[in-house]
Design a protein around this motif. Structure first.
Motif, short mmCIF file in Angstrom:
data_model
loop_
_atom_site.label_atom_id
_atom_site.label_comp_id
_atom_site.label_asym_id
_atom_site.label_seq_id
_atom_site.Cartn_x
_atom_site.Cartn_y
_atom_site.Cartn_z
N ASP A 163 0.88 -1.26 0.23
CA ASP A 163 -0.03 0.05 0.06
C ASP A 163 0.88 1.24 -0.08
OD1 ASP A 163 -2.29 -1.53 0.05
OD2 ASP A 163 -2.23 -1.41 2.37
N ASN A 164 2.08 1.23 -0.64
CA ASN A 164 3.07 2.37 -0.83
C ASN A 164 3.38 2.98 0.65
OD1 ASN A 164 3.13 2.65 -3.66
ND2 ASN A 164 1.04 3.49 -3.74
N GLN A 165 3.38 1.98 1.64
CA GLN A 165 3.87 2.31 2.85
C GLN A 165 5.47 2.41 2.93
OE1 GLN A 165 1.37 1.43 6.45
NE2 GLN A 165 3.22 0.82 7.42
N THR A 192 3.69 7.35 3.94
CA THR A 192 3.18 6.78 2.76
C THR A 192 3.56 7.52 1.54
OG1 THR A 192 1.03 7.52 3.17
CG2 THR A 192 1.48 5.34 3.71
N GLN A 193 3.34 6.86 0.33
CA GLN A 193 3.29 7.87 -1.05
C GLN A 193 1.92 7.81 -1.39
OE1 GLN A 193 6.48 6.93 -3.94
NE2 GLN A 193 6.44 5.13 -2.95
N GLU A 194 1.57 9.03 -1.92
CA GLU A 194 0.20 9.07 -2.63
C GLU A 194 0.44 10.16 -3.74
OE1 GLU A 194 -2.55 11.38 0.03
OE2 GLU A 194 -1.56 13.39 -0.47
N HIS A 196 -0.68 13.26 -5.90
CA HIS A 196 -1.09 14.52 -5.63
C HIS A 196 -0.80 15.50 -6.84
CE1 HIS A 196 -2.81 17.99 -3.42
NE2 HIS A 196 -1.39 18.63 -3.83
N LYS A 200 3.64 11.58 -7.29
CA LYS A 200 3.71 11.18 -6.15
C LYS A 200 4.28 11.96 -5.12
CE LYS A 200 3.77 6.07 -7.55
NZ LYS A 200 4.52 4.88 -7.19
N ASN A 205 0.81 9.97 7.95
CA ASN A 205 -0.64 9.76 8.17
C ASN A 205 -0.57 9.75 9.77
OD1 ASN A 205 -1.70 9.59 5.51
ND2 ASN A 205 -0.34 7.87 5.71
N THR A 210 -3.73 13.44 7.26
CA THR A 210 -2.91 13.40 6.00
C THR A 210 -2.01 14.36 6.25
OG1 THR A 210 -3.87 11.88 4.65
CG2 THR A 210 -2.11 12.94 3.69
#
Length: 388
Positions: A163-165, A192-194, A196, A200, A205, A210
């Protein structure tokens, strides 16, 4: 390289450092520690460095600039540093003199043997995204640009876990190290990565919220680039290391960190030593010198790992027992003071760190404990006078 001898370079009059498995460099600001470490990097890795400069289209041959500054020095150390190597300068790794001509030629190697974590590491993240080499100004120091580009490539290759952690990851670092980092820096939060704005970015979190880059604490911003470096240097939670990389240089690892977090970084440095890396640190932190003094004292008095478990307030664990055992049995810890003088900076070997030494440089750990010692003397004298 076992030793590096430098004369008449920048503010350094004469510096001689004999490296151990852990080498600490102390001294006031602008005393030449960073210049010395970047020079060490250039001497060890001039082949990969010059190849990188060529790949990005830089010219580093004499005459590439209109002034007398040497272009290789400017590209390596940064703008305004091109004249630090003078006619009288001497650079001798292990007693063998090297000059700029030899460094410009390279050594035919592609693999860098020194992983360099610069003091300016916080500049490598832009809104939670590692910056590319070319996003920096052309004359920014090489070690900053190279470090940032390394982080960017790591992120592209997929540094995270499920989960990109990015933290914590069970396969990265020993559990005890993850727990200490969590307790001292992230406090139960995850990294984590998200995606935006179609890119990325790294976020924290915490408590259901976030937090983007600008909402992180100063210590978290300082530590994050170092954390990702450690992931690369320690590719598993076992004892593996990166082939070809022998040295890890970290400038001022304590920046922005609480003393408990500095202890976490120190534990990681001991883990790096256990894996076979030689670690060189520039620091202004008395905590790191205290640890070096404690380790040397335990070594001299046949101390056991139990003493280090107590020192770091850790529960006994097999993995850290192996680390502590190796540190106490066969790792050499050295400390050097970069001492300013009227004719320039010179170095003093203060490795004993004996607080009872008649040499003030040793007793005060290169000036790091000078104020606390003086404060203790003043208060002690005042209390004696009050009793009289």
């Amino acid at each position: 390289m076992k030793q590096l001898h430098v004369e008449q370079l920048a503010q350094i009059r004469k510096a001689e450092v004999e490296f151990g498995d852990l080498t600490l460099l102390v001294g006031p600001q602008a005393s030449g520690k960073s210049v010395f470490l970047q020079l060490f990097k250039l001497v060890k890795d001039h082949g990969p460095i010059t190849k990188t400069l060529k790949r990005y289209g830089y010219s580093y041959e004499p005459g590439a600039t209109e002034n007398a500054d040497d272009p290789l020095l400017t590209l390596m150390f940064g703008e305004g540093m091109g004249a630090i190597w003078r006619k009288e300068s001497r650079v001798k790794p292990d007693g063998n003199t090297v000059d700029l001509t030899a460094l410009r030629k390279g050594n035919g190697k592609d693999q860098e043997s020194v992983f360099f974590v610069p003091a300016q590491r916080v500049l490598t993240l832009d809104q939670g995204r590692p910056r590319s080499y070319e996003s920096f100004a052309a004359l920014d120091p090489f070690v900053v640009k190279s470090f940032s580009e390394h982080l960017r490539r790591l992120m592209e290759k997929g540094l995270g876990g499920q989960d990109n952690q990015l933290f914590p990851i069970k396969s990265r670092l020993k559990e005890v190290l993850r727990d200490r980092i969590d307790d001292s820096i992230f406090h139960g939060a995850t990294v984590t990565q998200e995606v935006h704005d179609l890119k990325k970015r790294i976020v924290i979190n915490a408590g259901g919220a976030t937090l983007p880059y600008m909402a992180w604490s100063a210590g978290q911003r300082e530590f994050m680039p170092l954390l990702f470096s450690l992931y690369w240097l320690m590719p598993s939670a076992g004892s593996a290391r990166r082939k070809g990389v022998d040295w890890v240089v970290i400038e001022e690892p304590e920046m922005g960190l609480h003393p408990q977090a500095i202890q976490s970084v120190l534990l990681i440095c001991l883990e790096l030593m256990h894996r076979g890396y030689k670690v060189v640190i520039s620091t202004h932190s008395p905590l790191l010198l205290e640890a070096a003094w404690a380790i040397r004292t335990l070594q001299d008095n046949k101390g056991t790992p139990e003493a280090l478990f107590e020192l770091f307030d850790l529960s006994n664990s097999p993995g850290m027992r192996d680390v502590f055992g190796a540190v106490l049995s066969d790792k050499v810890v050295r400390s050097f003071y970069f001492e300013p003088g009227e004719k320039g900076v010179s170095t003093r070997d203060i490795s004993s760190l004996d607080p009872f030494s008649e040499d003030d440089s040793i007793a005060d750990w290169g000036g790091i404990t000078e104020f606390s010692s003086r404060a203790s003397d003043v208060i002690s004298r005042l209390m004696q006078e009050a009793d009289e």
